[in-house]
Design an enzyme around this catalytic site. Structure first.
Site, PDB file in Angstrom:
ATOM      1  N   PHE A   1       6.585  -2.626 -12.746  1.00 23.65           N
ATOM      2  CA  PHE A   1       5.534  -3.142 -11.856  1.00 23.65           C
ATOM      3  C   PHE A   1       5.901  -4.555 -11.411  1.00 23.65           C
ATOM      4  CE2 PHE A   1       1.319  -5.165 -11.177  1.00 23.65           C
ATOM      5  CZ  PHE A   1       0.881  -4.351 -10.151  1.00 23.65           C
TER       6      PHE A   1
ATOM      7  N   HIS B   1      -9.342  -7.668   2.156  1.00 26.08           N
ATOM      8  CA  HIS B   1      -8.160  -6.810   2.288  1.00 26.08           C
ATOM      9  C   HIS B   1      -7.279  -6.886   1.036  1.00 26.08           C
ATOM     10  CE1 HIS B   1      -5.743  -4.463   5.034  1.00 26.08           C
ATOM     11  NE2 HIS B   1      -4.671  -5.195   4.804  1.00 26.08           N
TER      12      HIS B   1
ATOM     13  N   PHE C   1       0.829  -1.212   0.000  1.00 27.49           N
ATOM     14  CA  PHE C   1       0.000   0.000   0.000  1.00 27.49           C
ATOM     15  C   PHE C   1       0.865   1.264   0.000  1.00 27.49           C
ATOM     16  CE2 PHE C   1      -2.666   3.255   2.017  1.00 27.49           C
ATOM     17  CZ  PHE C   1      -3.806   3.156   1.241  1.00 27.49           C
ATOM     18  N   GLU C   2       2.059   1.182   0.589  1.00 29.75           N
ATOM     19  CA  GLU C   2       2.941   2.354   0.694  1.00 29.75           C
ATOM     20  C   GLU C   2       3.831   2.542  -0.541  1.00 29.75           C
ATOM     21  OE1 GLU C   2       2.465   0.228   3.418  1.00 29.75           O
ATOM     22  OE2 GLU C   2       1.129   1.702   4.336  1.00 29.75           O
TER      23      GLU C   2
ATOM     24  N   ALA D   1       4.741  -8.207  -2.601  1.00 26.62           N
ATOM     25  CA  ALA D   1       3.978  -9.445  -2.768  1.00 26.62           C
ATOM     26  C   ALA D   1       2.714  -9.354  -1.932  1.00 26.62           C
ATOM     27  CB  ALA D   1       4.814 -10.643  -2.325  1.00 26.62           C
ATOM     28  N   VAL D   2       1.568  -9.369  -2.609  1.00 26.68           N
ATOM     29  CA  VAL D   2       0.290  -9.405  -1.899  1.00 26.68           C
ATOM     30  C   VAL D   2      -0.297 -10.798  -2.107  1.00 26.68           C
ATOM     31  CG1 VAL D   2      -1.841  -8.160  -1.411  1.00 26.68           C
ATOM     32  CG2 VAL D   2      -0.002  -6.989  -2.599  1.00 26.68           C
TER      33      VAL D   2
END
Ligand code: INI
Length: 156
Positions: free
Chosen positions: A116, A91, A60-61, A83-84
């Site tokens: 990206f 979330h 997010f940052e 890595a999400v």
């Protein structure tokens, strides 16, 4: 194809100033993405002294840190790494959407190539596969895309 004018970037990082911005979340995966990006860039002529690594808490940052670096005018390109991994709540969707949108905005608003390298995966296995496993290394891939974009933009 014979008579058309083709404009394409050379894959050389010589003389460039590059920043890598990497999330700490899921660090064991992100470390491999950083390794892949650094390896790709240095093997393509980047002087290690012209490479800056910035760590942020999570995906997010990433956009805000990339925006600050882009606005500094010190860098030719940025690689954003993170890595999400999907959990049991929505979330995942929110973080992926905001990070992706934010990074695209930074790139377009500053006219600066942003690689990206944010993995968005269903599970840990998919992330490991893409961080130096059987599906390659998205850190290296995103560094390659950033480099090619830097060079092709110079010719447009
Ligand atoms: N950040 C990630 O980079 N990956 C994740 O998988 C993740 N999950 O699952 O929650 C994550 N969350 C933290 C987020 O990016 C922010 O750092 C946090 O919400 C504080 O703003």
């Amino acid at each position: 194809m014979k008579d058309i004018k083709i404009i394409e970037g050379k894959l050389t990082a010589q003389g460039l100033n590059i920043a890598i911005v990497a999330a700490r979340f899921n660090d064991f995966v992100v470390e491999s993405l950083i390794g892949g990006a650094v390896d790709y860039l240095t093997r393509h002529g980047l002087d290690p002294e012209k490479l800056t690594l910035v760590r942020v808490p999570g995906a997010f940052e990433l956009p805000l840190a990339c925006q600050k670096l882009a606005q500094s005018g010190k860098f030719d390109g940025i690689v954003a790494l993170g890595a999400v991994i999907r959990g049991a709540t929505p979330h995942f969707e929110y973080i992926c959407a905001e990070a992706t949108k934010g990074l695209a905005q930074v790139s377009l608003q500053n006219g600066l190539p942003v690689g990206f390298g944010l993995l968005t995966t269903e599970d840990l296995n998919q992330a490991v596969e893409r961080a130096g496993g059987k599906a390659g290394n998205k850190g290296a891939d995103s560094a390659a895309a950033m480099l090619e974009t830097i060079q092709v933009l110079k010719l447009l």
